[in-house]
Design an enzyme around this catalytic site. Structure first.
Site, PDB file in Angstrom:
ATOM      1  N   ALA A 247      16.447  22.309 -26.056  1.00 25.27           N
ATOM      2  CA  ALA A 247      16.086  21.078 -26.190  1.00 25.27           C
ATOM      3  C   ALA A 247      16.001  20.158 -24.631  1.00 25.27           C
ATOM      4  O   ALA A 247      15.113  18.975 -24.834  1.00 25.27           O
ATOM      5  CB  ALA A 247      16.431  20.077 -26.968  1.00 25.27           C
ATOM      6  N   ALA A 248      16.129  21.117 -23.661  1.00 31.04           N
ATOM      7  CA  ALA A 248      15.396  20.759 -22.709  1.00 31.04           C
ATOM      8  C   ALA A 248      13.595  20.215 -22.131  1.00 31.04           C
ATOM      9  O   ALA A 248      13.862  18.627 -21.704  1.00 31.04           O
ATOM     10  CB  ALA A 248      15.765  21.951 -21.887  1.00 31.04           C
ATOM     11  N   GLY A 249      12.769  21.256 -23.081  1.00 30.02           N
ATOM     12  CA  GLY A 249      11.684  20.808 -23.133  1.00 30.02           C
ATOM     13  C   GLY A 249      11.286  19.548 -23.965  1.00 30.02           C
ATOM     14  O   GLY A 249      10.533  18.791 -23.570  1.00 30.02           O
ATOM     15  N   ASP A 250      12.242  18.565 -24.561  1.00 24.49           N
ATOM     16  CA  ASP A 250      12.118  18.139 -25.436  1.00 24.49           C
ATOM     17  C   ASP A 250      12.516  17.014 -25.007  1.00 24.49           C
ATOM     18  O   ASP A 250      12.076  15.294 -25.446  1.00 24.49           O
ATOM     19  CB  ASP A 250      12.916  18.295 -26.908  1.00 24.49           C
ATOM     20  CG  ASP A 250      12.983  19.096 -27.722  1.00 24.49           C
ATOM     21  OD1 ASP A 250      11.355  19.721 -27.822  1.00 24.49           O
ATOM     22  OD2 ASP A 250      13.332  19.589 -28.805  1.00 24.49           O
TER      23      ASP A 250
HETATM   24  O1  RIB Z   1      13.257  22.361 -28.520  1.00 28.11           O
HETATM   25  C1  RIB Z   1      14.818  22.549 -30.011  1.00 28.11           C
HETATM   26  C2  RIB Z   1      14.521  22.736 -30.991  1.00 28.11           C
HETATM   27  O2  RIB Z   1      14.062  23.347 -31.781  1.00 28.11           O
HETATM   28  C3  RIB Z   1      15.859  22.405 -31.802  1.00 28.11           C
HETATM   29  O3  RIB Z   1      16.257  21.298 -31.750  1.00 28.11           O
HETATM   30  C4  RIB Z   1      16.053  23.098 -32.735  1.00 28.11           C
HETATM   31  O4  RIB Z   1      15.511  22.259 -34.454  1.00 28.11           O
HETATM   32  C5  RIB Z   1      14.126  23.288 -33.070  1.00 28.11           C
HETATM   33  O5  RIB Z   1      12.944  22.459 -33.167  1.00 28.11           O
END
Ligand code: RIB
Length: 305
Positions: A247-250
């Site tokens: 999730a670093a990109g998120d």
């Molecule tokens: O970017 C990370 C996410 O990718 C995770 O939380 C997982 O659910 C997938 O969607």
């Protein structure tokens, strides 16, 4: 009214630590197991809400036990969740994730209800897209749904940020309408399949020529590269000891949107996003690794000692 509208996936992440990956046909005993709220859409909404304000998440979940847990995580972080569609008889999205000793992950997503978020449902919330200042999108929902959202947003001058993850080729009528495109290297390669053997700069030039206004390429430890028709920037990433890169990109995308709304300053938004993503890498899990403003400030203060 939400200034940032995130439309995308919500998944329960089923996370197992591992020393190594199994060979085909091998059973391997792993380490600790955890259920952690995730999904690229929900992660980005939570990051934007914790690091900014007036954020709404729109997605789809099943009628199982994962859905309330995912909704609570978003709500606790300050995201509005009044327009999550509940699909009867379908599983909420799930991601099976392994994390190794270096913090690297491997992820398989079973989209479940995320793939039920169809263009008809988007029609029902079209006013929200029209009223928002920014719409933040990823690719864990159907591409025809993305096309519909992008069409409504561009008609109403709502700015579009697209994180093209997971990597896939996209039709031109989506790409040409994107204001901020946030690919990593792999995603950049796949977006333009016909440009596969071209250099990064040639791919960027092709995208800018198509009409993408701003391109931000994240290249892990090499940093962040920004391109538009008349400007280029390179930002270093912060050096941290990686615990889990999930999730670093998120977090980068959510923090970028939050700062862009708050300050309307591209360079500051990129710097803020780099800082928030660095924080997230030092913590386990997806939504469990997203800082609020206070946690991020403490992290930065500690680093500057
Ligand atoms: O970017 C990370 C996410 O990718 C995770 O939380 C997982 O659910 C997938 O969607």
């Amino acid at each position: 009214m939400a200034k940032i509208l995130v439309i995308g996936s919500m998944n329960m992440d089923l996370v197992v630590e591992t020393e190594r990956y199994p060979e085909e046909g091998e059973t391997l005993i792993g380490g600790k197991f955890e259920q952690i709220p995730g999904g690229k859409g929900a992660n980005q909404a939570l990051a934007a809400a914790k690091l900014g304000d007036q954020v709404e998440f729109i997605g789809a979940c099943g009628d199982d036990s994962f859905a309330p847990k995912l909704k609570s995580s978003l709500k606790a972080g300050g995201a509005e969740i009044d327009n999550i569609f509940e699909i009867k008889g379908v599983s909420t999205g799930v991601a099976v994730i392994t994390v190794d000793k270096k913090g690297n992950n491997r992820i398989i997503v079973s989209p479940g209800a995320n793939y039920e978020l169809d263009p008809e449902k988007i029609e029902k919330i079209k006013d929200k897209i029209a009223e928002a200042e920014i719409i933040l999108l990823q690719l864990e929902i159907p591409v025809d749904t993305i096309e519909k959202i992008v069409e409504i947003a561009s008609k109403n001058k709502t700015k579009i940020i697209l994180d093209p993850a997971p990597a896939q080729k996209l039709p031109a009528d989506i790409l040409t309408r994107v204001d901020y495109l946030l690919p990593n290297e792999g995603e950049l390669d796949l977006l333009l399949a016909e440009a596969e053997n071209k250099s990064r700069l040639e791919k960027i030039e092709a995208l800018l020529k198509m009409g993408v206004k701003n391109i931000i390429v994240t290249e892990g430890e090499k940093g962040i590269y920004y391109y538009s028709q008349n400007k280029e920037l390179h930002l270093e990433t912060l050096k941290v000891k990686a615990v889990d890169t999930t999730a670093a990109g998120d977090v980068f995308a959510g923090a970028f949107a939050a700062s862009l709304i708050a300050e309307n300053n591209l360079k500051k938004a990129l710097e803020f996003a780099v800082q928030a993503a660095a924080y997230s890498v030092t913590k386990r899990g997806a939504q469990s690794s997203i800082p609020d403003k206070k946690e991020l400030n403490e992290f930065l203060a500690e680093r500057s000692k």
